[in-house]
Scaffold this motif. Structure first.
Motif, PDB file in Angstrom:
ATOM      1  N   GLU A 161      10.332 -10.310 -10.517  1.00  0.00           N
ATOM      2  CA  GLU A 161      11.355  -9.502  -9.710  1.00  0.00           C
ATOM      3  C   GLU A 161      11.958 -10.189  -8.540  1.00  0.00           C
ATOM      4  N   SER A 162      10.708 -10.455  -7.904  1.00  0.00           N
ATOM      5  CA  SER A 162      10.917 -11.027  -6.599  1.00  0.00           C
ATOM      6  C   SER A 162      11.231 -12.260  -6.301  1.00  0.00           C
ATOM      7  N   ARG A 163      11.153 -13.004  -7.177  1.00  0.00           N
ATOM      8  CA  ARG A 163      11.352 -14.689  -6.981  1.00  0.00           C
ATOM      9  C   ARG A 163      12.765 -14.885  -6.506  1.00  0.00           C
ATOM     10  N   LEU A 184       3.388  -7.642   4.405  1.00  0.00           N
ATOM     11  CA  LEU A 184       2.956  -6.265   3.949  1.00  0.00           C
ATOM     12  C   LEU A 184       3.289  -5.639   2.694  1.00  0.00           C
ATOM     13  N   GLY A 185       1.947  -5.603   1.983  1.00  0.00           N
ATOM     14  CA  GLY A 185       2.375  -5.126   0.670  1.00  0.00           C
ATOM     15  C   GLY A 185       3.060  -6.240  -0.215  1.00  0.00           C
ATOM     16  N   GLY A 186       2.223  -7.219   0.043  1.00  0.00           N
ATOM     17  CA  GLY A 186       3.112  -8.726  -0.458  1.00  0.00           C
ATOM     18  C   GLY A 186       2.677  -8.934  -1.680  1.00  0.00           C
ATOM     19  N   PHE A 207      -0.900  -9.429   2.856  1.00  0.00           N
ATOM     20  CA  PHE A 207      -1.536  -8.227   3.138  1.00  0.00           C
ATOM     21  C   PHE A 207      -1.217  -7.174   1.720  1.00  0.00           C
ATOM     22  N   ASP A 208      -2.245  -6.628   1.285  1.00  0.00           N
ATOM     23  CA  ASP A 208      -1.841  -5.676   0.167  1.00  0.00           C
ATOM     24  C   ASP A 208      -3.231  -4.915  -0.313  1.00  0.00           C
ATOM     25  N   SER A 209      -3.235  -3.809  -1.086  1.00  0.00           N
ATOM     26  CA  SER A 209      -4.403  -3.162  -1.417  1.00  0.00           C
ATOM     27  C   SER A 209      -5.410  -4.248  -2.263  1.00  0.00           C
ATOM     28  N   ILE A 249       8.266  -6.656   5.043  1.00  0.00           N
ATOM     29  CA  ILE A 249       8.063  -5.644   4.140  1.00  0.00           C
ATOM     30  C   ILE A 249       8.996  -5.654   2.892  1.00  0.00           C
ATOM     31  N   LYS A 250       8.649  -6.274   2.070  1.00  0.00           N
ATOM     32  CA  LYS A 250       9.715  -6.218   0.782  1.00  0.00           C
ATOM     33  C   LYS A 250       9.362  -5.328  -0.195  1.00  0.00           C
ATOM     34  N   SER A 251      10.341  -4.649  -0.601  1.00  0.00           N
ATOM     35  CA  SER A 251      10.505  -3.555  -1.636  1.00  0.00           C
ATOM     36  C   SER A 251       9.128  -2.817  -1.669  1.00  0.00           C
TER      37      SER A 251
HETATM   38  C1  LIG Z   1       6.664  -2.685  -5.335  1.00  0.00           C
HETATM   39  S1  LIG Z   1       5.322  -3.438  -4.839  1.00  0.00           S
HETATM   40  C2  LIG Z   1       6.063  -4.627  -4.072  1.00  0.00           C
HETATM   41  C3  LIG Z   1       5.320  -5.957  -3.818  1.00  0.00           C
HETATM   42  C4  LIG Z   1       5.951  -6.998  -3.185  1.00  0.00           C
HETATM   43  N1  LIG Z   1       6.455  -6.869  -1.894  1.00  0.00           N
HETATM   44  C5  LIG Z   1       7.396  -7.473  -3.912  1.00  0.00           C
HETATM   45  O1  LIG Z   1       8.433  -7.535  -3.435  1.00  0.00           O
HETATM   46  O2  LIG Z   1       7.128  -8.104  -4.974  1.00  0.00           O
HETATM   47  C6  LIG Z   1       4.658  -2.530  -3.416  1.00  0.00           C
HETATM   48  C7  LIG Z   1       3.396  -3.163  -3.061  1.00  0.00           C
HETATM   49  O3  LIG Z   1       2.718  -2.417  -2.044  1.00  0.00           O
HETATM   50  C8  LIG Z   1       1.345  -2.291  -2.241  1.00  0.00           C
HETATM   51  N2  LIG Z   1       0.704  -1.120  -1.554  1.00  0.00           N
HETATM   52  C9  LIG Z   1       0.757   0.170  -2.011  1.00  0.00           C
HETATM   53  N3  LIG Z   1       0.154   0.974  -1.340  1.00  0.00           N
HETATM   54  C10 LIG Z   1      -0.606  -0.064  -0.232  1.00  0.00           C
HETATM   55  C11 LIG Z   1      -1.180   0.325   0.784  1.00  0.00           C
HETATM   56  N4  LIG Z   1      -1.885   1.607   1.097  1.00  0.00           N
HETATM   57  N5  LIG Z   1      -2.001  -0.690   1.371  1.00  0.00           N
HETATM   58  C12 LIG Z   1      -1.388  -1.975   1.309  1.00  0.00           C
HETATM   59  N6  LIG Z   1      -0.579  -2.338   0.093  1.00  0.00           N
HETATM   60  C13 LIG Z   1      -0.017  -1.164  -0.689  1.00  0.00           C
HETATM   61  C14 LIG Z   1       1.197  -2.465  -3.892  1.00  0.00           C
HETATM   62  O4  LIG Z   1       0.017  -2.696  -4.023  1.00  0.00           O
HETATM   63  C15 LIG Z   1       2.581  -3.389  -4.152  1.00  0.00           C
HETATM   64  O5  LIG Z   1       1.916  -4.643  -4.146  1.00  0.00           O
END
Ligand SMILES: C[S@@+](CC[C@H](N)C(=O)[O-])C[C@H]1O[C@@H](n2cnc3c(N)ncnc32)[C@H](O)[C@@H]1O
Length: 350
Positions: A161-163, A184-186, A207-209, A249-251
């Motif tokens: 979806e992101s590409r 962040l949440g990448g 940076f992500d979980s 911080i995307k999506s």
């Molecule tokens: C909807 S996805 C978006 C991923 C990416 N940014 C993209 O646009 O494709 C939200 C992201 O936030 C991450 N996330 C959720 N809670 C988190 C936390 N507490 N710390 C770090 N990342 C987190 C999820 O693992 C997920 O990869």
């Protein structure tokens, strides 16, 4: 045509318009099953008969043929002669080998895990609570942390979806003044894989979980940027890296309610350098709904069901950023088409 005949045609059209929408879940489920079976990969560029497709997919031919005819009715395939099928341009995006593939995205969002959560929509509408938690007894990301296969599929779906948005951001945003981008949440690193290759001066952190970032090292390796980019696991509510000068911080905000979103922004405000820039990339809802961009509204409802978050208007983003100690520098609607880009900096207006 007589007036009565015209009235009756209009009435039939109106009925058909509603009935087609009522069947929306049948359309999405049919696409999901086609993606799961890999039918688009079997069809490739050719025209193929339902019998050979059934043999290769291990399915029941008369039923598969009915599925393919339904997919034809909604523009995924064509049936140039009875029982033989080919992909349309729209349907070709279900091929795994397409650079614009949305196969994992289709499998994820038509997945029984997600569909079951949607059965709780009425609960969400009555209570405002997440249907996902009501159905599964845990939140979406805790579920993913315990289910490696679905987590991998979700990360791949997000990457697909992101590409396009990542490529548009890479082409349209001026990264020249920055040294280190922290996403962040990448997720799996798709965004940095679009931005960094042509900018040798730039370093990056995804940076992500732990489950979210699991696929990132492979993405960074494939993009040839592993030597200046790292995948870091952590919780963005607590330990945001302090060593970047551009934070993307995307999506992500769509996943969270207002309280958590403000907590995330406060966490950013506390940890990122005062001279850093924050880029929020995501949908920005118009003040009034229309039929122009239905996907934004589906996503908004999907967030109510699955994550408890919501999409927001420009006014809502501005208020949230200002309340948490940021100044909005610009809002570029559709700049990472279809997503928008909000640029903010810590502190009072500079
Ligand atoms: C909807 S996805 C978006 C991923 C990416 N940014 C993209 O646009 O494709 C939200 C992201 O936030 C991450 N996330 C959720 N809670 C988190 C936390 N507490 N710390 C770090 N990342 C987190 C999820 O693992 C997920 O990869």
């Amino acid at each position: 045509m007589t007036t009565t005949e015209t009235d009756s045609t209009e009435k039939m059209d109106l009925r058909a318009a509603l009935i087609e929408r009522i069947g929306g879940y049948m359309t999405s489920h049919s696409i999901g099953v086609a993606a799961e079976l890999g039918l688009a990969d079997l069809l490739g560029d050719g025209v193929r008969g339902s019998e050979e497709l059934a043999t290769e997919s291990g399915t029941h031919e008369p039923s598969l043929r009915r599925l393919l005819r339904t997919l034809t009715a909604v523009g995924i395939t064509v049936e140039p002669e009875p029982g033989r099928f080919a992909l349309t341009e729209v349907g070709s995006q279900l091929r795994s080998d397409s650079p614009d593939s949305l196969r994992a995205f289709s499998r994820m969002f038509c997945h029984p895990v997600v569909l079951r959560a949607w059965l709780g929509l009425e609960h969400s509408i009555h209570t405002g609570e997440r249907a996902f938690d009501h159905v599964y007894g845990k939140d979406f990301y805790s579920y993913l942390a315990e289910d490696g296969r679905t987590s991998e599929l979700f990360n791949e779906a997000m990457s697909e979806e992101s590409r396009v948005a990542a490529e548009r951001l890479a082409a349209g945003y001026d990264f020249s003044g920055f040294e280190k981008v922290v996403d962040l949440g990448g997720g799996d690193g798709t965004l940095l894989a679009a931005v960094l290759p042509d900018r040798p001066q730039l370093r990056g952190v995804v940076f992500d979980s732990p489950s979210g970032v699991a696929e990132a090292p492979a993405t960074l390796e494939r993009a040839g940027i592993a030597d200046r980019c790292e995948a870091r696991a952590g919780d963005f509510f607590r330990d945001i890296p302090a060593d970047g000068d551009l934070y993307v911080i995307k999506s992500v905000f769509q996943d969270w309610g207002d309280e958590e979103s403000r907590a995330l922004l406060r966490s950013c405000r506390a940890r990122i350098p005062d001279t850093a820039t924050l880029l929020i990339v995501g949908s920005v809802l118009p003040e009034t709904a229309s039929t122009d961009e239905p996907i934004m509204f589906f996503t908004d409802l999907n967030m109510l069901v699955n994550s408890g978050g919501r999409e927001r208007t420009e006014r809502e983003f501005r208020a949230m950023l200002e309340e948490t100690g940021f100044t909005v520098r610009s809002v570029r609607l559709g700049a990472a088409g279809p997503l928008s880009v909000i640029e903010a900096v810590p502190g009072a207006p500079r």
